[in-house]
Write a protein that holds these residues in place. Structure first.
Motif, PDB file in Angstrom:
ATOM      1  N   LEU A  42       0.809  -1.211   0.000  1.00 39.45           N
ATOM      2  CA  LEU A  42       0.000   0.000   0.000  1.00 39.45           C
ATOM      3  C   LEU A  42       0.843   1.263   0.000  1.00 39.45           C
ATOM      4  CD1 LEU A  42      -2.731  -1.092   2.550  1.00 39.45           C
ATOM      5  CD2 LEU A  42      -3.191  -0.340   0.220  1.00 39.45           C
ATOM      6  N   ALA A  43       1.934   1.239   0.750  1.00 36.85           N
ATOM      7  CA  ALA A  43       2.734   2.452   0.926  1.00 36.85           C
ATOM      8  C   ALA A  43       3.414   2.901  -0.362  1.00 36.85           C
ATOM      9  CB  ALA A  43       3.774   2.246   2.016  1.00 36.85           C
ATOM     10  N   SER A  44       3.795   1.974  -1.204  1.00 39.39           N
ATOM     11  CA  SER A  44       4.525   2.320  -2.432  1.00 39.39           C
ATOM     12  C   SER A  44       3.933   1.569  -3.612  1.00 39.39           C
ATOM     13  CB  SER A  44       6.015   1.996  -2.264  1.00 39.39           C
ATOM     14  OG  SER A  44       6.759   2.430  -3.370  1.00 39.39           O
ATOM     15  N   PRO A  45       2.785   2.037  -4.108  1.00 42.24           N
ATOM     16  CA  PRO A  45       2.106   1.303  -5.189  1.00 42.24           C
ATOM     17  C   PRO A  45       2.868   1.280  -6.500  1.00 42.24           C
ATOM     18  CG  PRO A  45       1.053   3.425  -4.792  1.00 42.24           C
ATOM     19  CD  PRO A  45       2.044   3.225  -3.699  1.00 42.24           C
ATOM     20  N   ASP A  46       3.752   2.249  -6.719  1.00 41.19           N
ATOM     21  CA  ASP A  46       4.488   2.319  -7.974  1.00 41.19           C
ATOM     22  C   ASP A  46       5.892   1.752  -7.845  1.00 41.19           C
ATOM     23  OD1 ASP A  46       2.296   3.593  -9.108  1.00 41.19           O
ATOM     24  OD2 ASP A  46       3.008   5.575  -8.495  1.00 41.19           O
ATOM     25  N   ALA A  47       6.117   0.939  -6.806  1.00 40.23           N
ATOM     26  CA  ALA A  47       7.453   0.373  -6.592  1.00 40.23           C
ATOM     27  C   ALA A  47       7.872  -0.500  -7.763  1.00 40.23           C
ATOM     28  CB  ALA A  47       7.467  -0.438  -5.303  1.00 40.23           C
ATOM     29  N   GLY A 105      14.971  -0.447  -9.332  1.00 38.42           N
ATOM     30  CA  GLY A 105      15.610   0.793  -9.742  1.00 38.42           C
ATOM     31  C   GLY A 105      14.920   2.017  -9.161  1.00 38.42           C
ATOM     32  N   ALA A 106      15.289   3.176  -9.680  1.00 48.17           N
ATOM     33  CA  ALA A 106      14.767   4.441  -9.166  1.00 48.17           C
ATOM     34  C   ALA A 106      13.314   4.636  -9.567  1.00 48.17           C
ATOM     35  CB  ALA A 106      15.607   5.606  -9.684  1.00 48.17           C
ATOM     36  N   LEU A 107      12.528   5.201  -8.648  1.00 48.80           N
ATOM     37  CA  LEU A 107      11.132   5.473  -8.930  1.00 48.80           C
ATOM     38  C   LEU A 107      10.986   6.769  -9.724  1.00 48.80           C
ATOM     39  CD1 LEU A 107       9.471   4.667  -5.485  1.00 48.80           C
ATOM     40  CD2 LEU A 107       9.632   3.196  -7.496  1.00 48.80           C
ATOM     41  N   ALA A 108       9.862   6.908 -10.400  1.00 48.93           N
ATOM     42  CA  ALA A 108       9.566   8.132 -11.134  1.00 48.93           C
ATOM     43  C   ALA A 108       9.417   9.292 -10.143  1.00 48.93           C
ATOM     44  CB  ALA A 108       8.288   7.968 -11.944  1.00 48.93           C
ATOM     45  N   LEU A 109       9.641  10.515 -10.622  1.00 45.06           N
ATOM     46  CA  LEU A 109       9.582  11.681  -9.753  1.00 45.06           C
ATOM     47  C   LEU A 109       8.200  11.849  -9.120  1.00 45.06           C
ATOM     48  CD1 LEU A 109      11.597  14.321 -11.803  1.00 45.06           C
ATOM     49  CD2 LEU A 109      12.287  13.179  -9.710  1.00 45.06           C
ATOM     50  N   LYS A 110       7.159  11.480  -9.830  1.00 44.97           N
ATOM     51  CA  LYS A 110       5.801  11.629  -9.323  1.00 44.97           C
ATOM     52  C   LYS A 110       5.198  10.289  -8.913  1.00 44.97           C
ATOM     53  CE  LYS A 110       4.717  15.920 -11.750  1.00 44.97           C
ATOM     54  NZ  LYS A 110       3.751  16.639 -12.617  1.00 44.97           N
ATOM     55  N   ALA A 111       6.046   9.367  -8.497  1.00 52.09           N
ATOM     56  CA  ALA A 111       5.549   8.071  -8.029  1.00 52.09           C
ATOM     57  C   ALA A 111       4.682   8.266  -6.797  1.00 52.09           C
ATOM     58  CB  ALA A 111       6.719   7.141  -7.714  1.00 52.09           C
ATOM     59  N   ARG A 112       3.596   7.520  -6.724  1.00 51.88           N
ATOM     60  CA  ARG A 112       2.689   7.637  -5.582  1.00 51.88           C
ATOM     61  C   ARG A 112       3.307   7.009  -4.335  1.00 51.88           C
ATOM     62  NH1 ARG A 112      -2.724   4.876  -7.477  1.00 51.88           N
ATOM     63  NH2 ARG A 112      -1.195   3.344  -8.197  1.00 51.88           N
ATOM     64  N   ALA A 113       3.013   7.605  -3.203  1.00 53.21           N
ATOM     65  CA  ALA A 113       3.455   7.072  -1.917  1.00 53.21           C
ATOM     66  C   ALA A 113       2.412   7.447  -0.875  1.00 53.21           C
ATOM     67  CB  ALA A 113       4.823   7.623  -1.536  1.00 53.21           C
TER      68      ALA A 113
END
Length: 517
Positions: free
Chosen positions: A394-399, A402-410
Motif C-alpha cells: 500500500l505504501a509504495s504502489p508504484d514500486a 531501480g529508481a522510482l519516477a519523480l511523481k511516483a505515488r506514496a
C-alpha cells in the motif's frame, strides 16, 4: 440530595518542564472546584460543553498525541519538527507549488545571510534592525569603509524577509517591458529576533518558513496583479476550508520611507482592489510596512485571537533604492518597476498551527501523516506477516526495480500488530489521527491470494460528511468499470465503508488526494 465536585474552567497558564535538557512547553487550563448539589443524571452545562470543545481545539491540547514537533532550550523559538509535522509542512509546500504555474510564479533560492550594506540599501537596517540577528565574520570590524570592496569586513544580518534578495535577482540582468511581470516564489527560512516573552508555540517564532513571493510589474499591470493575488488567496483558503478569513488594510506608519504622494497612490490602489473584490474589509491606520501599505488576511483562533497569515503589500520604494529598471517600448527610455510583496499562507508554521486547530487535530487525508493503519487480530504470526506485506504494497504502489519516477505515488500507511485488544487498537488509531483503519485476521488468510480484500473503516477526518460522499462517488466509478477485478465487495459491518483490494485502496487514496479531502 447528592453532591458532586464541579470543575469550572478559569484560564490558560503556560508551564515549561525540563527533563534531561528537553523543554516541553505546555498550555494548561486551570479549573476551580465547587461543591454543588447534583444528581447522577444531570447533564453537563452548556458552558462546560463549550469549554470542553474549546479545550479540544487548542493547538497545544492536540499537539502531544500527534507529535508534530518538539522545542528545546538550545533553540528557543526554533522548533525541531518530527516526521509527522515535517510531512504536513511539505504537503503545504507541495500544494502551493502545484498552483504556481497557473499564477505564473517561478521558484528561486536565495541566501539566508547578507552583508549589512545590503540591508542599509533596502532600509531594513534603519527601520528593522532591532528585529534582526546580526552576524559577524572573522574580519569584521563593525564598520564599513566606502572606499573598500563593497561590504568587505562588515557585519552580516540573517534575513527577516526575501525582498532584497529578489531585487538582486531582478537586477542580475537587463530587463525589458516584454519580460514583465516577473514573479518569484521562495520558501527559504527567515529569522526574526522576537523578544523571548512573545514566543508562542508555532504562532510566534524566531526561525520560520514563509511562502514568500514578489511580483515585478509596470503600472499598467498593477491592478490585475493585485486582483490575481487576492484570487490566489481565496482559492487556497476555500480549498482548505478557511473561507471565513478577514481582510485588513494597513496604511502609512509613523516611520516610513518614500514620499507621502507615493504612499497615498499605493493606498488608493489597494483600496480599489479591496472594493473590487466584493469582500468586506477594515482599515488599520498606521499598520503598513515601512516601505508600503498592505492588505493582511486575518484568521481567528479558538481563543478569539487574530493572527495575520497571508499578506499583499504594494511597494514603490525598494525598486528605486536598488536602482531597478527595465527598457520600455520607447527607444532609450527606462522605467522603474513596481514591487508587490505577497504571501498566501504566510508563516507555514503558524498556518499549520491554525489549520490544526481548525481541523481539531484531524488532518484531511491528502495531507495527513497518518492515512491508513492496518490492525491485526490475534497472535498468529502468519497474520502479522500478511499485515506487514500489505503495508509495503500500500505504501509504495508504484514500486519497481531501480529508481522510482519523480511523481511516483506514496502513501502514509503503518501497522499495529501489538498484543492490545482490537478495541484498544481502534481507539488508539482514532486518537493518533489516522484517517482510515483496516482489520486483518484469520478471515483474510482464508481468502484466495488473488482476491484478498481489506475492510476499510473511517477513523477520523475533519470533513467526514464530504469524505463519505466522495467515497460513495469513488465506489460508483469502481462498480461501473468492467471486469471482476474492479468490483467492490459489500461492507461486512456498519463500521466498514467498503471491502477493497490493495489496488482499490491505493486508487481511493489517490482519488481523495485529487479532491483535497
Amino acid at each position: 440530595m447528592r453532591t458532586r465536585w464541579q470543575l469550572r474552567p478559569c484560564k490558560w497558564h503556560r508551564a515549561s518542564l525540563s527533563s534531561a535538557g528537553h523543554l516541553k512547553t505546555l498550555n494548561l487550563r486551570c479549573y476551580s472546584c465547587d461543591c454543588v448539589p447534583s444528581n447522577r443524571t444531570e447533564r453537563p452545562t452548556q458552558e462546560a460543553d463549550k469549554a470542553s470543545t474549546k479545550d479540544s481545539r487548542h493547538p497545544y491540547a492536540i499537539n502531544s498525541p500527534h507529535e508534530y514537533y518538539t522545542a528545546h532550550t538550545f533553540s528557543p523559538g526554533s522548533p525541531l519538527f518530527q516526521p509527522a509535522g515535517t510531512h504536513v509542512l511539505q504537503k503545504l509546500r507541495a500544494f502551493l507549488r502545484a498552483q504556481y504555474p497557473s499564477y505564473g510564479f517561478e521558484e528561486v533560492l536565495t541566501p539566508n545571510m547578507y552583508k549589512k550594506s545590503l540591508w542599509e540599501t533596502s532600509g531594513h537596517w534603519e527601520n528593522f534592525k532591532d528585529d534582526m540577528f546580526a552576524v559577524t565574520d572573522r574580519g569584521a570590524q563593525g564598520f564599513h569603509d566606502p572606499e573598500s570592496e563593497a561590504g568587505k569586513g562588515e557585519e552580516y544580518g540573517l534575513k527577516p524577509m526575501n525582498c532584497p534578495g529578489h531585487c538582486l535577482l531582478f537586477r542580475s540582468r537587463k530587463r525589458s517591458y516584454k519580460d514583465l511581470p516577473i514573479r518569484y516564489a521562495d520558501f527559504s527560512s527567515l529569522h526574526r529576533n522576537e523578544p523571548s516573552g512573545t514566543l508562542s508555540g508555532l504562532t510566534r517564532l524566531r526561525r520560520f518558513h514563509q511562502d514568500d513571493g514578489h511580483i515585478f510589474c509596470d503600472h499598467s499591470q498593477l491592478m490585475e496583479e493585485i486582483a490575481r493575488s487576492l484570487h490566489f488567496v481565496e482559492l487556497v483558503y476555500r480549498t482548505l476550508g478557511l473561507g471565513n478569513y478577514k481582510l485588513r488594510l494597513g496604511t502609512r506608519p509613523p516611520q516610513f520611507i518614500g514620499t507621502v504622494d507615493d504612499w497615498e497612490t499605493a493606498e488608493r490602489h489597494l483600496t480599489t482592489a479591496l472594493e473590487d473584490s466584493g469582500r468586506s474589509y477594515c482599515t488599520n491606520p498606521g499598520d503598513g510596512a515601512f516601505y508600503g501599505p498592505k492588505i493582511d488576511i486575518i484568521l481567528t483562533d479558538a481563543d478569539g485571537k487574530d493572527h495575520q497569515t497571508a499578506t499583499i503589500q504594494l511597494d514603490f520604494q525598494l525598486p528605486k533604492r536598488f536602482g531597478l529598471e527595465f527598457d520600455t517600448s520607447e527607444p532609450a527610455v527606462k522605467e522603474t518597476p513596481v514591487l508587490i510583496h505577497r504571501a498566501v499562507l504566510g508563516s507555514l508554521e503558524r498556518f499549520m498551527a491554525l489549520l490544526s486547530e481548525s481541523y481539531c487535530g484531524k488532518w484531511p487525508c491528502w495531507m495527513s501523516p497518518r492515512q491508513l493503519i492496518i490492525l491485526t487480530i490475534g497472535q498468529d504470526q502468519r497474520v502479522r506477516r500478511r499485515a506487514e506485506e500489505m503495508v509495503r504494497q500500500l505504501a509504495s504502489p508504484d514500486a519497481r526495480p531501480g529508481a522510482l519516477a519523480l511523481k511516483a505515488r506514496a502513501f502514509m500507511v503503518s501497522c499495529d500488530n501489538s498484543d492490545e485488544s482490537i478495541g484498544k487498537k481502534i481507539f488508539n488509531a482514532r486518537k493518533r489521527g489516522y484517517n482510515f483503519y483496516a482489520v486483518v485476521g484469520d478471515r483474510t488468510l482464508r481468502q484466495p491470494p488473488n482476491k484478498q480484500t481489506l475492510d476499510i473503516s473511517l477513523a477520523s477526518h475533519p470533513k467526514e460528511q464530504d469524505v463519505q460522499e466522495a467515497i460513495k462517488t469513488f465506489l460508483l466509478t469502481q462498480t461501473v468499470q468492467a471486469g471482476s477485478e474492479t468490483q467492490t465487495e459489500p461492507a461486512t459491518s456498519k463500521a466498514v465503508i467498503a471491502s477493497l483490494t490493495i489496488r482499490q485502496c491505493q486508487d481511493l487514496l489517490t482519488y481523495l488526494d485529487s479532491q483535497y479531502l
